[in-house]
Design a protein around this motif. Structure first.
Motif, mmCIF file in Angstrom:
data_model
loop_
_atom_site.group_PDB
_atom_site.id
_atom_site.type_symbol
_atom_site.label_atom_id
_atom_site.label_comp_id
_atom_site.label_asym_id
_atom_site.label_seq_id
_atom_site.Cartn_x
_atom_site.Cartn_y
_atom_site.Cartn_z
ATOM 1 N N ALA A 65 -3.924 -6.358 0.619
ATOM 2 C CA ALA A 65 -3.403 -5.058 0.207
ATOM 3 C C ALA A 65 -2.909 -5.152 -1.219
ATOM 4 C CB ALA A 65 -2.273 -4.603 1.136
ATOM 5 N N GLN A 66 -2.445 -4.005 -1.728
ATOM 6 C CA GLN A 66 -1.791 -3.958 -3.039
ATOM 7 C C GLN A 66 -0.288 -3.916 -2.811
ATOM 8 O OE1 GLN A 66 -1.633 -0.309 -5.506
ATOM 9 N NE2 GLN A 66 -2.767 -1.471 -7.041
ATOM 10 N N TYR A 67 0.448 -4.779 -3.449
ATOM 11 C CA TYR A 67 1.888 -4.882 -3.284
ATOM 12 C C TYR A 67 2.551 -4.396 -4.571
ATOM 13 C CZ TYR A 67 0.990 -7.510 0.948
ATOM 14 O OH TYR A 67 0.580 -7.871 2.201
ATOM 15 N N ARG A 68 3.681 -3.734 -4.405
ATOM 16 C CA ARG A 68 4.374 -3.153 -5.553
ATOM 17 C C ARG A 68 5.856 -3.497 -5.474
ATOM 18 N NH1 ARG A 68 6.747 2.234 -6.536
ATOM 19 N NH2 ARG A 68 6.021 2.894 -4.471
ATOM 20 N N TYR A 111 2.716 -4.220 -10.149
ATOM 21 C CA TYR A 111 1.774 -4.327 -9.057
ATOM 22 C C TYR A 111 1.152 -5.716 -9.016
ATOM 23 C CZ TYR A 111 2.074 0.766 -8.937
ATOM 24 O OH TYR A 111 2.519 2.049 -8.843
ATOM 25 N N ALA A 112 0.771 -6.110 -7.789
ATOM 26 C CA ALA A 112 0.042 -7.364 -7.576
ATOM 27 C C ALA A 112 -0.822 -7.181 -6.339
ATOM 28 C CB ALA A 112 0.987 -8.536 -7.404
ATOM 29 N N SER A 113 -2.012 -7.798 -6.356
ATOM 30 C CA SER A 113 -2.938 -7.691 -5.233
ATOM 31 C C SER A 113 -3.000 -9.009 -4.492
ATOM 32 C CB SER A 113 -4.338 -7.302 -5.714
ATOM 33 O OG SER A 113 -4.311 -6.033 -6.322
ATOM 34 N N LEU A 114 -3.179 -8.891 -3.185
ATOM 35 C CA LEU A 114 -3.303 -10.072 -2.333
ATOM 36 C C LEU A 114 -4.598 -9.950 -1.552
ATOM 37 C CD1 LEU A 114 -2.219 -12.697 -1.082
ATOM 38 C CD2 LEU A 114 -1.013 -11.277 0.601
ATOM 39 N N ASN A 117 0.830 -1.205 0.000
ATOM 40 C CA ASN A 117 0.000 0.000 0.000
ATOM 41 C C ASN A 117 0.866 1.256 0.000
ATOM 42 O OD1 ASN A 117 -2.401 -1.398 -0.066
ATOM 43 N ND2 ASN A 117 -2.627 -1.439 2.167
ATOM 44 N N HIS A 118 1.906 1.278 -0.844
ATOM 45 C CA HIS A 118 2.808 2.410 -1.046
ATOM 46 C C HIS A 118 3.699 2.694 0.160
ATOM 47 C CE1 HIS A 118 0.543 3.219 -4.678
ATOM 48 N NE2 HIS A 118 -0.586 3.252 -3.972
ATOM 49 N N VAL A 119 3.786 1.761 1.096
ATOM 50 C CA VAL A 119 4.678 1.904 2.250
ATOM 51 C C VAL A 119 5.756 0.840 2.137
ATOM 52 C CG1 VAL A 119 4.883 1.855 4.751
ATOM 53 C CG2 VAL A 119 2.820 2.798 3.686
ATOM 54 N N PRO A 120 7.050 1.231 2.196
ATOM 55 C CA PRO A 120 8.113 0.220 2.054
ATOM 56 C C PRO A 120 7.993 -0.858 3.123
ATOM 57 C CG PRO A 120 9.008 2.440 1.905
ATOM 58 C CD PRO A 120 7.592 2.593 2.337
#
Length: 1621
Positions: free
Chosen positions: A323-326, A339-342, A288-291
């Protein structure tokens, strides 16, 4: 870091002298090297093949390159020196050139950061295997001989490796790059590009001989050197091949992207991706845009990277991992993300054990465990936020915000960060930050325009953060000189060098009313306070080169603007800058973090020889304005070991007339600013280098440069468009300036329409083409204009925008929410929902409903339920299928458009409701919210059940309370659809719900309301009832929070008012009025008013029967008005006996009239009647001088003020009139009396505490000539002192007042103005009253009874201040009155009242009371004579009695003897005294304290036991001495002494001094008898001084006297005397 001294001189870097931080970094590099060995090996195998192929290609090309280079260099070198024409020297020169080019390229690579920080490794240089050598060490391949003087060339090869080190930030990487560049330049190129030359041959003939006769060793050395050159070429090709961006470097690219997953809880998942790119990209994973921080969640995540394949593994997934993972890949060519969603599913009803902490309390489901505590997710809220702020330069500004973090974990503290315009702020002398644990504050200690911008507070908790932003505006401080411009801002130092720096700044937005003429730049050396001006004339360009700095010193700078009015206040000072070479500055600033991998070998050079430097390179004009031109160049490659300086030359273009600019002092820096050039002319420039060896050749001349501003002022922006934002702000957009270069930003100005006055909206130029202008006045119309800014100046203003009114912008409403079913039948359902929380600034015009079928849990497509918007928040959806499940969504619409639809509701089944009880009420709302009450409104249920609804129940609970805390407000059902709830706690949040009831029972509760806080907001106003002058009754409500679309909605009993026949509404601006046309019982009820498009502004007013009667009475008063009276008609007597009739009205206008009527006849102002009307105070009066008999009757005042009337009457007849007439005449007489001296208070009496009587009166109008005379019984009382009348009180003191003082007292005041008298009769009853008061004072002054023992018995006594016979005294013993007897006596002695008990006995014990009766009241004093008190008093009585007997019978001398007797020798002395005692005392005489026995000379006799005689027949000097008479019996002894002094016969006559004792009394001479006049001579002198004392003296005692007659004697000072008693 600083190098040791021998390294600075010898360019030698020894491992033992490495910096500690460098050593640490080296160790880190070695560890990383081992860990990455597997990856490197894989890359090395592919690389080695390419390297071998490149080597062969390089060797083949070398021969051809060598031949061509040899020929070219031979020709070039022959021009410089014929001695270097030999083949060997040509090869050396070629090697030298190639080495220099190689090193130069390597240095450039270091500067760009490619070689040190590239992902691939360069080939390691063989020189790394060599250990560092000392300064004079020489490298030789074979054994050397002294005759071989050929030159040695050692070419150092520097290779670097870049291996990613975890923990190095971007800032540190930049610092490492600067450090590497510095080391490469400083250690290699600053003194000979890393190649040192040994001793040079001094004779060309020797060189020729060496060339012709080569030794074998020389040939071998040349072969070795050729080998080294080949290796150098090979390495160079490898280096350039790796830097070939076209063939090798490319941006990241995802070959395989990560795939989305859907899994169950507690399962593991792994995301994969493959990335290519060169240098090898670095991959970072985000959630979610957080490292993702692996270390913060140990065991949760695992990240792997190998051979371009990257993976993220998530262990034991829970619901929060949805969440969405990048995956972000980055290298020097760019960044790319995939991007990939879980989605993590949860089994129905399952509880995850990981949500519980072992052995402790249950945690919320969103929690996990982290190294910091319970921390997987935090809720961060900002309360009490800082809003848009406005300040002024020099002021202190503070921004604060309260931060609420849930959950609150003590061990896990947030990180507080502040940003300005997206740049992190660090604490400094200008900015202070504080975090109290709850509130974050940022303080600008001395605000400047540089501080203006968008401030952001970011609160970081682990991997999560929230932030809040608001703008801060800083206006210019007041100018010291009116009309002066604002101060410049953002002063910075650019391109600093040894003696030169460029200062840049931004122009101010405020010019003071006249254009800015230019700027003055000031400098100050750090550590001093001495400012000096750098330019004599103002410069308009916002950059200026400052020269003449002293190398090694630090400076700060400031800038001032100037216009025709004066000079502005200075700007904020710049950051300090040191006048240093950039390489030295980098050395001081940097701390290299990469290990040193190169080798420097220094060979010997003759220290006394110097090299003339070559020409500088890359000379160009960096900046040209009409005031100055700035040149920049690079130092020469050939400059020897010592530093170089520069001479700058100029010439007019097209000529060769070169002039040296800096003739006196050479320039140290490779920068130079030229001033005093002719504007418009074209110039060329060149530079020469110089050192101790001489001045070198000039550089190539620059192209022709025309003196003038190269940077043009930008053009004005265009297309200024303002749009609404909030009630106090407007968003302004514009089209950027065309062809603008080096644009700094834009200034925006605003003006109220019609004012022609422009104010800056920002004081710090903003970039972009959009800005929000704050601080505007709501409802005003503004126009805007914009201008651009760059270093050349400010553009012209853009065209003014269209006028815009400042008001909140409208937007589509937010989604409705809480969709519920109100009724359900076979083919339709009635829905209800709540109004959107945000209506978009304009009233909602309707709602659209969509529905969809849900089959087996799978929703179908949405369908429209209504084509036309519905205005109510309830709607029946038709044409549904029975027993089908449906979901619904609702969207609101307003003037701005259709809002976002609500999320899909829960699934509802369409079926017939058959329950008996009613359905839930709907559309609940709260109004009239106050600190302790509010009103809940609702609509009846759509489904009423089997019987009609009979009432409603209201439930309440606090917002955060659980469902079990619902409680009813009303015990009995209420029929109305509203209820006012009281007794709320101020500041508490509540929710409410309503239940309907019918005969069957209570139905399902409605949805709860939104939370409501019980509080009375500031500025809250209530409905006010008013009755105007015409008797019209109205309800009035005022609102100051209205928007342009707000409306007043009136209702009766919370139902809209529809019958306008009884009530009319009048609304103007922010005021609304509900006017009753004919108030009656039909109008009873609760009237409420709600203002739409506000934050719940509402109020109500209840009109019940009692209030209606009050309003109707008040209306009647206003319809038929009367002049209100403060007081009715009254009469009073004035000081002179005048009669005043008066009344006072509440208020009178200037046109008010009054008619005065007496006995139904109007009277007018004249001699008898004096009439007066005061319209301001409403006072009406009529004054008559005297009241005659014919004035008896009725007096009336009639008032008329407009249409209001009133009257008041006063009847004066009979006894009332006569009493008033007498009082008026008395006052008249009193006034005449008071014209002279008179009594203010008549004569009266007063008893003083000393029991004296004081007659007193108070007088007035007294002067010095006024006399006062006292009389008693018509006889004048003589007074010793005259009255001074200072206090206006006259008194007569009568001491020891008694019956003889009774009588009539009179006091008279008189002078030439008249007289007055006062009489006081103190006779009979008046005298008795006075005596009673005197006795009372006496009785009150009595002291407590005391006990005294005497020789006769015991005495009880009390003292009074004064005693009168009128005071009755009585004694009582044990409550029995005491009678006077010989043994018990009472009496008064002086002021002592006593009771004497003679010869007391035990029967006298008891309580004794003294009663003093003043004629009205008895006053008592008591003493207890018993016990110890009686015993002590009786013992004292016995002692005193015995002492009295002894005193009475003791022996004593009654007749006194003289103290001193002086007698002439030969005379006879006879002394006689009386003695007494019982029994008769014994008599004896002593002389000088020795017993004296009588004889013929001294005869001692006692006659009848009463007289003692002492006789000396003939006195002689032997008889002188002290004689004592001693009498003694059983009760005591007494002694009487006298001194006998015998004087010779021949001495002169003198005078005796006599002192006699008569019965123990000391006698002094108190009177002088007749004296003899002394004899005098002719001149009047006294012949015999003693004669003046001759005469008779009399001595007096209290009881007896002695007459003393002095007689002449022969002594000088004494005479003999005889005494008689």
């Amino acid at each position: 870091m600083s190098l040791p001294f021998y390294q600075r001189h010898h360019q030698h870097f020894d491992r033992a002298y490495r910096h500690k931080e460098l050593e640490s970094t080296l160790s880190q590099y070695q560890k990383e090297e081992k860990r990455k060995s597997a990856i490197y090996t894989h890359g090395s195998s592919a690389y080695s093949k390419e390297a071998a192929l490149a080597y062969r290609h390089g060797s083949a090309s070398y021969d051809q390159l060598s031949a061509e280079s040899y020929a070219h260099e031979s020709a070039a070198h022959s021009k410089r020196s014929t001695a270097h024409s030999l083949e060997t020297e040509l090869k050396k020169a070629e090697a030298y050139r190639l080495g220099s080019e190689l090193v130069n390229k390597k240095a450039e690579a270091y500067r760009l950061g490619y070689e040190t920080y590239s992902r691939g490794k360069l080939l390691e240089d063989q020189s790394l295997k060599l250990s560092p050598k000392a300064k004079r060490a020489k490298q030789s391949l074979l054994s050397e001989e002294k005759e071989n003087t050929a030159v040695d060339y050692v070419v150092p090869i520097f290779t670097g490796r870049h291996i990613h080190i975890s923990g190095i930030t971007d800032t540190e990487e930049e610092r490492i790059k600067e450090s590497a560049a510095y080391v490469a330049k400083r250690n290699l190129f600053a003194t000979g590009e890393g190649i040192s030359v040994t001793r040079k041959a001094t004779s060309s003939s020797v060189e020729e001989e060496t060339h012709e006769k080569k030794s074998r060793k020389v040939a071998i050395r040349e072969t070795a050197e050729r080998t080294v050159l080949k290796k150098t070429l090979r390495d160079t090709e490898d280096f350039h091949r790796k830097l070939n961006e076209d063939s090798l470097l490319h941006a990241p690219e995802f070959v395989i992207k990560p795939r989305s997953h859907t899994i169950w809880e507690k399962q593991n998942v792994k995301l994969h991706c493959t990335v290519t790119g060169w240098p090898e990209p670095r991959v970072t994973w985000y959630k979610n845009h957080v490292p993702i921080n692996v270390h913060a969640n140990p065991g949760k995540y695992a990240i792997e990277s190998r051979y371009g394949m990257h993976s993220l593994e998530i262990n034991k997934c829970d619901f929060d991992d949805t969440a969405q993972y990048r995956a972000s890949a980055m290298n020097v060519k760019g960044e790319l993300s995939a991007y990939a969603s879980l989605v993590v599913k949860r089994y129905k009803g399952e509880i995850d054990e990981s949500f519980f902490h072992a052995g402790t309390v249950t945690l919320p489901l969103s929690f996990g465990v982290t190294p910091h505590g319970y921390a997987s997710r935090f809720e961060i809220h900002f309360v009490d936020k800082f809003e848009v702020s406005f300040g002024r330069e020099g002021e202190t500004m503070s921004l604060g915000c309260t931060v609420i973090i849930h959950p609150d974990i003590k061990r896990f503290h947030p990180e507080i960060q502040w940003y300005r315009n997206g740049v992190l702020i660090t604490p400094s002398k200008w900015v202070q930050m504080h975090w109290s644990g709850e509130r974050a504050t940022l303080t600008l200690t001395h605000a400047n325009k540089e501080d203006e911008g968008l401030y952001t507070l970011r609160v970081v908790m682990g991997d999560y953060y929230e932030q809040y932003s608001s703008y801060v505006f800083v206006r210019d401080a007041d100018a010291d000189i009116p009309g002066a411009p604002g101060s410049p801002l953002d002063v910075k130092c650019l391109d600093a060098n040894k003696d030169y720096v460029i200062i840049s700044w931004k122009q101010p937005a405020v010019d003071g009313g006249s254009p800015v003429l230019g700027y003055f730049i000031d400098k100050c050396e750090v550590g001093t306070k001495q400012w000096s001006q750098c330019n004599e004339t103002p410069v308009k360009f916002a950059r200026f080169p400052v020269t003449g700095l002293i190398e090694g010193r630090s400076y700060i700078f400031r800038v001032r603007a100037v216009n025709n009015a004066g000079i502005s206040i200075p700007s904020r000072v710049s950051e300090p800058v040191a006048a240093l070479d950039p390489a030295d500055r980098a050395r001081l600033r940097s701390h290299p973090s990469a290990p040193w991998t190169g080798q420097i070998i220094v060979t010997e050079e003759e220290p006394t020889e110097g090299i003339v430097p070559g020409p500088p390179s890359d000379l160009h004009v960096t900046e040209a304005t009409k005031n100055y031109v700035v040149l920049s160049w690079k130092p020469p490659y050939e400059r020897g070991h010592e530093g170089v300086m520069y001479y700058v030359e100029k010439c007019v273009a097209g000529t060769e007339n070169w002039q040296r600019v800096n003739t006196e002092i050479p320039v140290k820096s490779p920068r130079f600013a030229l001033f005093d050039l002719a504007e418009g002319k074209s110039y060329q420039f060149r530079v020469r280098c110089c050192n101790s060896a001489g001045i070198g050749e000039p550089s190539e001349a620059t192209e022709a440069t025309v003196v003038g501003d190269k940077l043009d002022i930008p053009s004005a922006p265009s297309n200024i468009v303002p749009t609404r934002n909030t009630d106090t702000s407007v968003v302004v957009t514009w089209t950027e300036s065309k062809d603008a270069k080096e644009l700094v930003g834009y200034y925006i100005e605003a003006s109220k329409v019609g004012s022609a006055h422009w104010e800056p909206c920002n004081n710090n130029p903003v970039k972009g083409t959009r800005f929000t202008c704050h601080g505007l006045t709501t409802g005003e119309h503004y126009t805007f204009r914009v201008r651009a800014v760059n270093a050349a100046g400010l553009s012209g203003f853009s065209q003014e925008s269209e006028a815009i009114e400042v008001k909140a912008a409208i937007a589509p409403p937010s989604p409705p929410y809480d969709i519920t079913v109100l009724e359900s039948v076979r083919d339709s359902m009635v829905l209800g929902w709540k109004q959107p929380k945000t209506i978009g600034g304009v009233e909602i015009t309707g709602y659209y409903v969509n529905y969809r079928e849900v089959i087996n849990g799978v929703p179908r497509e949405w369908r429209e339920a209504n084509i036309k918007a519905v205005s109510e928040r309830a709607y029946r959806v038709h044409d549904l299928k029975e027993n089908m499940t449906y979901q619904f969504q609702v969207a609101a619409v307003n003037l701005a458009g259709l809002g976002t639809p609500s999320p899909a509701s829960q699934s509802f089944k369409c079926e017939e409701w058959t329950i008996a009880v009613p359905g839930p009420p709907h559309d609940l709302s709260c109004s009239e919210v106050r600190k302790d009450s509010l009103v809940v409104l609702w609509k009846p249920p759509i489904y009423v059940g089997r019987t009609p609804v009979t009432g409603y129940y209201i439930d309440i609970k606090e917002t955060n309370a659980s469902e079990e805390h619902w409680k009813g407000v009303n015990e009995k059902a209420i029929p109305s659809k509203y209820l006012k709830i009281s007794g709320l706690k101020e500041g508490t949040s509540y929710v409410f719900r309503v239940r309907a009831t019918n005969k069957a029972g209570v139905g399902k509760p409605s949805d709860s309301t939104d939370p409501v806080i019980a509080e009375t907001r500031p500025g809250t106003k209530e409905v006010v009832v008013e009755v105007d002058d015409n008797g019209v009754i109205s309800l009035n409500f005022e609102c100051d929070q209205m928007t342009a679309d707000s409306k007043f909605i009136w209702s009766k009993n919370y139902e809209p008012v529809e019958d306008d026949s009884r009530l009319s509404i009048d609304t103007k601006g922010g005021k609304s009025k509900a006017i009753f046309k004919d108030l009656s019982e039909e109008d009873l009820g609760i009237y409420s008013c709600v203002v739409t498009d506000t934050d719940g502004v509402s109020s109500s007013y209840t009109i019940d029967e009692e209030e209606m009667k009050r309003l109707l009475a008040l209306s009647h008063q206003h319809k038929f008005p009367t002049v209100p009276l403060k007081s009715e008609l009254a009469v009073e007597i004035l000081e002179k006996g005048q009669v005043r009739f008066w009344l006072q009205a509440e208020k009178l206008s200037g046109s008010a009239k009054v008619n005065f009527v007496f006995n139904d006849k109007e009277i007018v102002n004249g001699e008898k009647y004096k009439m007066k009307i005061d319209h301001n105070s409403g006072l009406i009066e009529m004054v008559m001088d005297r009241l005659e008999d014919e004035d008896e009757g009725t007096y009336t005042f009639q008032l008329q003020d407009g249409k209001a009337t009133n009257q008041s009457s006063l009847v004066l007849i009979g006894d009332v009139f006569q009493k008033l007439q007498k009082e008026a005449e008395f006052q008249r007489q009193e006034w005449f009396r008071k014209q002279g001296p008179h009594f203010v208070e008549y004569l009266g009496w007063e008893v003083a505490p000393e029991c004296n009587v004081l007659l007193k009166c108070k007088v007035a109008n007294i002067k010095k000539e006024t006399h006062i005379v006292w009389y008693k019984d018509e006889r004048e009382i003589m007074v010793d002192e005259e009255h001074d009348f200072k206090d206006g009180v006259c008194t007569l003191l009568i001491t020891e007042f008694s019956k003889k003082d009774a009588g009539i007292y009179e006091v008279i005041l008189k002078d030439d103005r008249g007289k007055d008298k006062s009489i006081l009769k103190l006779v009979e009853a008046a005298f008795a009253d006075l005596m009673t008061e005197v006795c009372k004072v006496i009785a009150l002054s009595a002291t407590e009874l005391k006990i005294q023992s005497t020789e006769e018995g015991i005495r009880l006594y009390s003292f009074v201040s004064y005693y009168l016979e009128d005071l009755r005294v009585s004694w009582a013993h044990n409550d029995n009155k005491i009678k006077y007897t010989e043994r018990v006596k009472t009496g008064v002695t002086g002021e002592q009242i006593w009771l004497q008990i003679n010869e007391p006995t035990p029967s006298d014990k008891g309580k004794y009371i003294l009663e003093l009766f003043d004629g009205k009241t008895g006053h008592t004093r008591m003493v207890d004579l018993s016990g110890q008190a009686f015993d002590e008093a009786f013992a004292e009585f016995q002692r005193l009695k015995a002492a009295a007997i002894a005193e009475k019978n003791r022996a004593r001398v009654l007749g006194g003897l003289p103290d001193v007797v002086t007698i002439q020798e030969g005379k006879a002395l006879n002394l006689t005294c009386s003695v007494w005692g019982n029994p008769v005392p014994e008599v004896s005489w002593l002389k000088n304290e020795k017993l004296l026995v009588g004889d013929d000379h001294i005869i001692l006799k006692v006659e009848s036991g009463k007289h003692a005689c002492f006789t000396i027949t003939a006195v002689s000097t032997a008889d002188s001495g002290r004689y004592s008479l001693v009498v003694k019996n059983q009760y005591g002894t007494e002694t009487s002494d006298f001194t006998l002094i015998v004087s010779p016969k021949e001495e002169e006559t003198g005078l005796a001094t006599l002192v006699a004792e008569v019965q123990d009394l000391h006698l002094d001479i108190v009177a002088l008898g007749k004296k003899k006049n002394p004899s005098r001579d002719k001149e009047g002198k006294i012949l015999n001084p003693q004669e003046q004392f001759f005469g008779t003296y009399v001595c007096r005692g209290k009881r007896k006297s002695a007459k003393i007659t002095p007689i002449p004697c022969t002594s000088r000072n004494f005479s003999t005397c005889t005494t008689s008693t």
